[in-house]
Design a protein around this motif. Structure first.
Motif: not given
Length: 267
Positions: A206-234
C-alpha cells in the motif's frame, strides 16, 4: 567549480576524532547487531552473507494425524489462513506436505491420513487463504484431488513486487530478507512464515502504491498460468512464422542503420 570539486574530494586529516586504539582492535562481529544495521540500510547482499538468524520465538507447532483432530481444529479457525503446500508426489508416505497457520508462531501440519478433512477449507472460495507461489500451490492441490479456491495472497509475487529481485524470491530468501530469521522445511514452519510475510507485505504494498497492480494483474494471472501449464496452449504456427520473418527483417534494417551511423560494423 574545479577548486570546489578538489576540496570536496580532499580528505581532512585534522578532524578531531576521539577514539582509542583498543576500540580499533579486530574482534568477532556482533552478528545480531549487523543484521539490524544491514536490514535497516537494505544491504541485502551483506545480510545474505551473514546467513539467517535462528528462530528463537516460542512457537505453537503441532501435527494433526487424524481427521477428527483436524476437524476440531478447523472449527476453531477464524480469519485468513496461511497455507504451505509441498509436492505430495515426492514426499515420503509419513511426511506432512500440507501446513496451516492462523497467527504468528502458531501452525499445524496435516498428516497424510487426515488431509481429506481439509477439503472444505481448501475448496471454499469464501475462506480467505494465503500461500507462497499460488500457481504451483493450485497445481499441487489439484494433483492431490482438491479443486482449491479462495487464495487471496501470494507472498512470492508480493516479495518480487517489492524487491524486483528474481534471484531472491524463494521462501527462505524472503524470510531472511523481510523477517530476519531462518525457517526449516517443515510444513508448520513454512505456513508460519507465509503468514508473517503476508502481514509484513500488506502495508508495504500500500505504501508503495503497488496494491492495484498486484490485485488486478499479478494475482489474477496466477490461476491462468496454472491452467496453461495444466492444459497447454494453442499456437498459430503460420502467424508465429510470419511474425518471426517480420522481426528478422526489422532487426536487419536497424542493424544496417546503426552500422551506417557508426561508420563501421561491430559485434
Amino acid at each position: 567549480q574545479i577548486l570546489l570539486s578538489k576540496k570536496v574530494a580532499t580528505i581532512d586529516c585534522g578532524v578531531p576524532i576521539e577514539v582509542s586504539l583498543e576500540a580499533l582492535r579486530s574482534r568477532e562481529p556482533d552478528v545480531d547487531a549487523l543484521r539490524e544495521v544491514y536490514t535497516e540500510m537494505e544491504f541485502f547482499s551483506l545480510l545474505k552473507e551473514l546467513g539467517p538468524a535462528p528462530d528463537r520465538r516460542d512457537r505453537d507447532y503441532a501435527r494433526l494425524a487424524a481427521e477428527p483432530e483436524v476437524e476440531k481444529w478447523l472449527q476453531s479457525v477464524k480469519g485468513p489462513v496461511a497455507v504451505s503446500v509441498s509436492a505430495p508426489a515426492v514426499q515420503a508416505l509419513d511426511d506432512a506436505w500440507l501446513g496451516f497457520s492462523t497467527a504468528a508462531a502458531r501452525a499445524r501440519s496435516i498428516g497424510p491420513g487426515a488431509v481429506a478433512a481439509c477439503r472444505r477449507l481448501l475448496c471454499d472460495a469464501a475462506r480467505p487463504k494465503w500461500t507462497f507461489d499460488l500457481k504451483t500451490t493450485l497445481l499441487r492441490l489439484e494433483e492431490a484431488g482438491f479443486d482449491a479456491a479462495g487464495f487471496e495472497r501470494d507472498v512470492m509475487l508480493e516479495g518480487f513486487l517489492l524487491s524486483a529481485d528474481p534471484a531472491a524470491s524463494s521462501l527462505p530468501d524472503l524470510v531472511q530478507r523481510s523477517l530476519n530469521r531462518q525457517i526449516d522445511p517443515s510444513a508448520e514452519s513454512m505456513a508460519d512464515a507465509i503468514g508473517d510475510l503476508a502481514r509484513t507485505y500488506e502495508p508495504e504494498l500500500a505504501a508503495q502504491g503497488l496494491e492495484e497492480i498486484y490485485r488486478t494483474i499479478d494475482l489474477p494471472l496466477a490461476p491462468v498460468l496454472a491452467d496453461m501449464e495444466r492444459h497447454g496452449i494453442l499456437i498459430d504456427t503460420d502467424e508465429l512464422s510470419r511474425l518471426s520473418s517480420v522481426m528478422e527483417t526489422e532487426v536487419a534494417r536497424l542493424s544496417r542503420e546503426i552500422y551506417d551511423l557508426a561508420g563501421v560494423e561491430f559485434n
